[in-house]
Design a protein around this motif. Structure first.
Motif, PDB file in Angstrom:
ATOM      1  N   PHE A 285      34.441  41.900  54.069  1.00  0.00           N
ATOM      2  CA  PHE A 285      34.971  42.137  52.728  1.00  0.00           C
ATOM      3  C   PHE A 285      34.610  40.981  51.794  1.00  0.00           C
ATOM      4  O   PHE A 285      34.215  41.204  50.636  1.00  0.00           O
ATOM      5  CB  PHE A 285      36.488  42.321  52.811  1.00  0.00           C
ATOM      6  N   LEU A 286      34.740  39.749  52.295  1.00  0.00           N
ATOM      7  CA  LEU A 286      34.389  38.573  51.481  1.00  0.00           C
ATOM      8  C   LEU A 286      32.908  38.588  51.111  1.00  0.00           C
ATOM      9  O   LEU A 286      32.538  38.272  49.971  1.00  0.00           O
ATOM     10  CB  LEU A 286      34.717  37.291  52.245  1.00  0.00           C
ATOM     11  N   PHE A 299      30.498  46.656  38.260  1.00  0.00           N
ATOM     12  CA  PHE A 299      30.811  47.489  39.428  1.00  0.00           C
ATOM     13  C   PHE A 299      32.208  48.063  39.330  1.00  0.00           C
ATOM     14  O   PHE A 299      33.125  47.451  38.783  1.00  0.00           O
ATOM     15  CB  PHE A 299      30.661  46.678  40.727  1.00  0.00           C
ATOM     16  N   LEU A 300      32.353  49.260  39.867  1.00  0.00           N
ATOM     17  CA  LEU A 300      33.653  49.916  40.063  1.00  0.00           C
ATOM     18  C   LEU A 300      33.841  50.014  41.559  1.00  0.00           C
ATOM     19  O   LEU A 300      33.093  50.702  42.251  1.00  0.00           O
ATOM     20  CB  LEU A 300      33.651  51.308  39.424  1.00  0.00           C
ATOM     21  N   TRP A 301      34.857  49.321  42.072  1.00  0.00           N
ATOM     22  CA  TRP A 301      35.016  49.157  43.520  1.00  0.00           C
ATOM     23  C   TRP A 301      36.327  49.799  43.969  1.00  0.00           C
ATOM     24  O   TRP A 301      37.407  49.419  43.513  1.00  0.00           O
ATOM     25  CB  TRP A 301      35.005  47.664  43.853  1.00  0.00           C
ATOM     26  N   VAL A 302      36.224  50.786  44.860  1.00  0.00           N
ATOM     27  CA  VAL A 302      37.412  51.397  45.454  1.00  0.00           C
ATOM     28  C   VAL A 302      37.800  50.587  46.686  1.00  0.00           C
ATOM     29  O   VAL A 302      37.077  50.568  47.683  1.00  0.00           O
ATOM     30  CB  VAL A 302      37.150  52.865  45.843  1.00  0.00           C
ATOM     31  N   VAL A 303      38.935  49.893  46.586  1.00  0.00           N
ATOM     32  CA  VAL A 303      39.490  49.150  47.718  1.00  0.00           C
ATOM     33  C   VAL A 303      40.769  49.865  48.136  1.00  0.00           C
ATOM     34  O   VAL A 303      41.828  49.682  47.536  1.00  0.00           O
ATOM     35  CB  VAL A 303      39.769  47.674  47.359  1.00  0.00           C
ATOM     36  N   ARG A 304      40.631  50.721  49.113  1.00  0.00           N
ATOM     37  CA  ARG A 304      41.761  51.552  49.561  1.00  0.00           C
ATOM     38  C   ARG A 304      42.808  50.689  50.263  1.00  0.00           C
ATOM     39  O   ARG A 304      42.457  49.815  51.066  1.00  0.00           O
ATOM     40  CB  ARG A 304      41.219  52.611  50.519  1.00  0.00           C
ATOM     41  N   PRO A 305      44.084  50.862  49.979  1.00  0.00           N
ATOM     42  CA  PRO A 305      45.121  50.118  50.708  1.00  0.00           C
ATOM     43  C   PRO A 305      44.968  50.302  52.214  1.00  0.00           C
ATOM     44  O   PRO A 305      44.830  51.428  52.703  1.00  0.00           O
ATOM     45  CB  PRO A 305      46.420  50.738  50.194  1.00  0.00           C
ATOM     46  N   GLY A 306      44.931  49.181  52.939  1.00  0.00           N
ATOM     47  CA  GLY A 306      44.743  49.227  54.376  1.00  0.00           C
ATOM     48  C   GLY A 306      43.292  49.244  54.809  1.00  0.00           C
ATOM     49  O   GLY A 306      43.000  49.240  56.008  1.00  0.00           O
ATOM     50  N   MET A 307      42.364  49.264  53.863  1.00  0.00           N
ATOM     51  CA  MET A 307      40.946  49.307  54.213  1.00  0.00           C
ATOM     52  C   MET A 307      40.485  48.015  54.888  1.00  0.00           C
ATOM     53  O   MET A 307      39.619  48.028  55.757  1.00  0.00           O
ATOM     54  CB  MET A 307      40.104  49.543  52.943  1.00  0.00           C
ATOM     55  N   ILE A 308      41.085  46.876  54.471  1.00  0.00           N
ATOM     56  CA  ILE A 308      40.733  45.596  55.074  1.00  0.00           C
ATOM     57  C   ILE A 308      41.734  45.312  56.175  1.00  0.00           C
ATOM     58  O   ILE A 308      42.948  45.222  55.920  1.00  0.00           O
ATOM     59  CB  ILE A 308      40.737  44.454  54.044  1.00  0.00           C
ATOM     60  N   ARG A 309      41.249  45.202  57.389  1.00  0.00           N
ATOM     61  CA  ARG A 309      42.133  44.981  58.527  1.00  0.00           C
ATOM     62  C   ARG A 309      42.935  43.693  58.337  1.00  0.00           C
ATOM     63  O   ARG A 309      42.370  42.627  58.067  1.00  0.00           O
ATOM     64  CB  ARG A 309      41.316  44.923  59.823  1.00  0.00           C
ATOM     65  N   GLY A 310      44.273  43.820  58.461  1.00  0.00           N
ATOM     66  CA  GLY A 310      45.146  42.662  58.315  1.00  0.00           C
ATOM     67  C   GLY A 310      45.598  42.386  56.904  1.00  0.00           C
ATOM     68  O   GLY A 310      46.343  41.430  56.663  1.00  0.00           O
ATOM     69  N   SER A 311      45.167  43.217  55.939  1.00  0.00           N
ATOM     70  CA  SER A 311      45.562  43.019  54.539  1.00  0.00           C
ATOM     71  C   SER A 311      46.083  44.321  53.952  1.00  0.00           C
ATOM     72  O   SER A 311      45.700  45.412  54.377  1.00  0.00           O
ATOM     73  CB  SER A 311      44.369  42.538  53.700  1.00  0.00           C
ATOM     74  N   TRP A 313      46.028  44.942  50.370  1.00  0.00           N
ATOM     75  CA  TRP A 313      45.123  45.405  49.313  1.00  0.00           C
ATOM     76  C   TRP A 313      44.231  44.262  48.849  1.00  0.00           C
ATOM     77  O   TRP A 313      43.483  43.699  49.622  1.00  0.00           O
ATOM     78  CB  TRP A 313      45.912  46.035  48.153  1.00  0.00           C
ATOM     79  N   ARG A 314      44.369  43.841  47.584  1.00  0.00           N
ATOM     80  CA  ARG A 314      43.407  42.913  46.995  1.00  0.00           C
ATOM     81  C   ARG A 314      43.638  41.456  47.369  1.00  0.00           C
ATOM     82  O   ARG A 314      42.840  40.593  46.992  1.00  0.00           O
ATOM     83  CB  ARG A 314      43.440  43.011  45.459  1.00  0.00           C
ATOM     84  N   GLU A 315      44.702  41.170  48.102  1.00  0.00           N
ATOM     85  CA  GLU A 315      44.983  39.764  48.437  1.00  0.00           C
ATOM     86  C   GLU A 315      43.892  39.163  49.308  1.00  0.00           C
ATOM     87  O   GLU A 315      43.796  37.930  49.440  1.00  0.00           O
ATOM     88  CB  GLU A 315      46.348  39.627  49.110  1.00  0.00           C
ATOM     89  N   ALA A 316      43.038  40.004  49.901  1.00  0.00           N
ATOM     90  CA  ALA A 316      41.951  39.496  50.732  1.00  0.00           C
ATOM     91  C   ALA A 316      40.763  38.999  49.901  1.00  0.00           C
ATOM     92  O   ALA A 316      39.830  38.405  50.448  1.00  0.00           O
ATOM     93  CB  ALA A 316      41.475  40.588  51.698  1.00  0.00           C
ATOM     94  N   LEU A 317      40.791  39.234  48.600  1.00  0.00           N
ATOM     95  CA  LEU A 317      39.703  38.753  47.748  1.00  0.00           C
ATOM     96  C   LEU A 317      39.676  37.230  47.735  1.00  0.00           C
ATOM     97  O   LEU A 317      40.722  36.571  47.777  1.00  0.00           O
ATOM     98  CB  LEU A 317      39.877  39.268  46.314  1.00  0.00           C
ATOM     99  N   PRO A 318      38.481  36.623  47.663  1.00  0.00           N
ATOM    100  CA  PRO A 318      38.396  35.161  47.662  1.00  0.00           C
ATOM    101  C   PRO A 318      38.949  34.560  46.377  1.00  0.00           C
ATOM    102  O   PRO A 318      38.927  35.198  45.318  1.00  0.00           O
ATOM    103  CB  PRO A 318      36.888  34.897  47.780  1.00  0.00           C
ATOM    104  N   GLY A 319      39.454  33.349  46.481  1.00  0.00           N
ATOM    105  CA  GLY A 319      39.981  32.658  45.311  1.00  0.00           C
ATOM    106  C   GLY A 319      38.918  32.490  44.242  1.00  0.00           C
ATOM    107  O   GLY A 319      37.772  32.162  44.528  1.00  0.00           O
ATOM    108  N   GLY A 320      39.280  32.755  43.006  1.00  0.00           N
ATOM    109  CA  GLY A 320      38.368  32.606  41.887  1.00  0.00           C
ATOM    110  C   GLY A 320      37.470  33.814  41.654  1.00  0.00           C
ATOM    111  O   GLY A 320      36.683  33.829  40.689  1.00  0.00           O
ATOM    112  N   PHE A 321      37.591  34.826  42.509  1.00  0.00           N
ATOM    113  CA  PHE A 321      36.700  35.985  42.392  1.00  0.00           C
ATOM    114  C   PHE A 321      36.936  36.746  41.087  1.00  0.00           C
ATOM    115  O   PHE A 321      35.995  37.007  40.329  1.00  0.00           O
ATOM    116  CB  PHE A 321      36.910  36.923  43.579  1.00  0.00           C
ATOM    117  N   MET A 322      38.173  37.094  40.815  1.00  0.00           N
ATOM    118  CA  MET A 322      38.457  37.882  39.618  1.00  0.00           C
ATOM    119  C   MET A 322      38.114  37.110  38.348  1.00  0.00           C
ATOM    120  O   MET A 322      37.658  37.693  37.356  1.00  0.00           O
ATOM    121  CB  MET A 322      39.927  38.314  39.605  1.00  0.00           C
TER     122      MET A 322
END
Length: 455
Positions: A285-286, A299-311, A313-322
């Motif tokens: 994901f990173l 980009f338009l990115w669909v990040v489905r809740p539960g799609m990232i194992r252990g997360s 939703w969006r909390e798995a995004l790297p710091g400073g990404f947004m």
């Protein structure tokens, strides 16, 4: 069965159809689209469905919906292990489906059952009642031929199991290589073969096969299919282009994605979505995130809740990404995909290559970046990238540098323009096949005649 109260009474005996979808997004959608097509041609439609992933009945008031027990406990319902899930359903649903069918027959004759091919047990139920069964296969014809060949390949020992053999061609299934075959692990290969063998054999025993594809796209595969399956075959797709625009999404679509697309330049946006089931690890994901950011492409990115194992939703995004991306990116939990792909701003689709997604991209002339996850997606990705030449494929995992280069190749470079030209030619063939007298239109007429011949 209070659901029946909102629906019309069945029509003439030879116009009464019963449909039974597999309870997964990629299977429910085409089954309901097919139901809409047949309803528009004067058939009465009853949908038998499991309690798990029950379809949105309010969006289809012209159908009768009958729920049956799927026997799933709360821990069995999630589709983390799809193979075990489908095997369990084929065991649990036999008696409930038989009882429901018996109840429907008590109200009058049924012209035929139309069931998902994965419901292999439904053939014996149909035979027991003396009802004709037609199979809907929601994948490509090309991938079905792969499944049909698996028992033979296994007997011949032609399924290499070493990583070093992944690039080896499979002569019986040209143009595929070993890496393109539906994923197999040592732990589930026996059960996979059993499920596939049952699906294939019971499809062959049916009264016909319906395909969500069109002749011009899979002409050679259809020729092979008719040689191996000498029963009527009806490629009448793409379904969603013939079916009334009524969403059957099991997830809530975020309409803000369309508002955001409206602010973007034509063909500038990469749409990213891996469907309703696929998941990934945090590191993958990173790498996706930084590849998207570094490409500098909207980009338009669909990040489905539960799609990232252990997360969640969006909390798995790297710091400073947004902060880096700003308004250049839009992240939603789910999007109205058909509308997104048809939007003027979308110029590419990074996809898992589920068949519905692949077909929808072709229908809108949007070239693809392929990241297949499992099952028929690997076969679809092979055809997209190497046979039809309408996309590129990430073969060796996701790495930010490769992601950035791949996005630029499809969205900005001459290679992407050539892909777009080829897929626009396919889009024109889609439009032609659905017109009066087109290939899909003719096969639909044949299907209707075939169904009416059962009475």
């Amino acid at each position: 069965m209070e659901e029946q109260e909102q629906t019309q009474k069945p029509q003439a005996n030879n116009r009464r159809l019963v449909l039974f979808p597999i309870p997964a997004q990629g299977h429910i959608n085409p089954m309901l689209q097919l139901a809409n097509i047949l309803h528009s041609r004067g058939f009465s439609i009853t949908i038998i469905h499991t309690h798990f992933n029950s379809p949105a009945k309010s969006k289809h008031p012209h159908f009768t919906f009958l729920p049956i027990s799927d026997g799933l406990s709360p821990t069995e319902a999630p589709m983390g292990n799809i193979l075990s899930f489908l095997t369990l359903l084929n065991s649990n649903c036999v008696a409930p489906f038989r009882d429901c069918s018996a109840g429907l027959l008590a109200d009058g004759p049924i012209a035929c059952l139309i069931t998902d091919a994965i419901w292999h047990f439904s053939q014996s139920v149909a035979d027991g009642f003396g009802i004709s069964r037609i199979v809907l296969r929601t994948s490509s014809v090309s991938s079905f031929l792969v499944y049909a060949a698996f028992p033979t390949l296994q007997e011949m020992g032609d399924l290499p199991k070493q990583d070093s053999q992944l690039e080896s061609p499979v002569p019986e299934l040209a143009p595929l290589h070993v890496k393109d075959l539906p994923s197999i692990t040592k732990n589930d290969s026996k059960n996979l073969y059993k499920l596939l063998s049952n699906m294939v054999e019971q499809s062959k025993a049916s009264s016909g096969l319906i395909w969500n594809t069109f002749s011009e796209l899979e002409e050679s595969a259809l020729i092979q299919l008719r040689e191996q399956f000498p029963i009527p075959n009806f490629p009448i797709g793409p379904f969603h282009k013939s079916s009334p625009a009524s969403s059957s999404s099991l997830l809530t679509e975020d309409r803000s994605s369309i508002s955001w697309l409206n602010t973007q330049k034509p063909k500038s946006v990469l749409y990213v979505s891996f469907g309703s089931i696929a998941d990934m690890g945090g590191n993958e994901f990173l790498e996706m995130a930084w590849g998207l950011a570094n490409s500098m492409q909207p980009f338009l990115w669909v990040v489905r809740p539960g799609m990232i194992r252990g997360s969640e939703w969006r909390e798995a995004l790297p710091g400073g990404f947004m902060e880096k991306v700003g308004n250049n990116g839009c992240i939603v939990k789910w999007a109205p995909q058909q509308e997104v792909l048809a939007h003027f701003a979308v110029g590419g689709f990074w996809t898992h290559n589920g068949w519905n997604s692949t077909l929808e991209s072709i229908c809108e002339g949007v070239p693809m970046i392929c990241s297949p996850c499992f099952g028929d997606q690997l076969v679809n990705a092979k055809y997209v990238s190497d046979v039809w030449g309408i996309g590129l494929r990430f073969d060796k995992g996701v790495e930010r540098g490769e992601v950035e280069r791949g996005i630029r190749r499809v969205m900005l470079e001459r290679e992407g323009e050539e892909m777009r030209d080829r897929i626009l030619c396919l889009k024109e063939k889609v439009d032609a096949c659905l017109k009066k007298g087109g290939s899909s239109d003719q096969y639909l007429e044949q299907l209707i005649t075939h169904i009416l011949s059962f009475q």
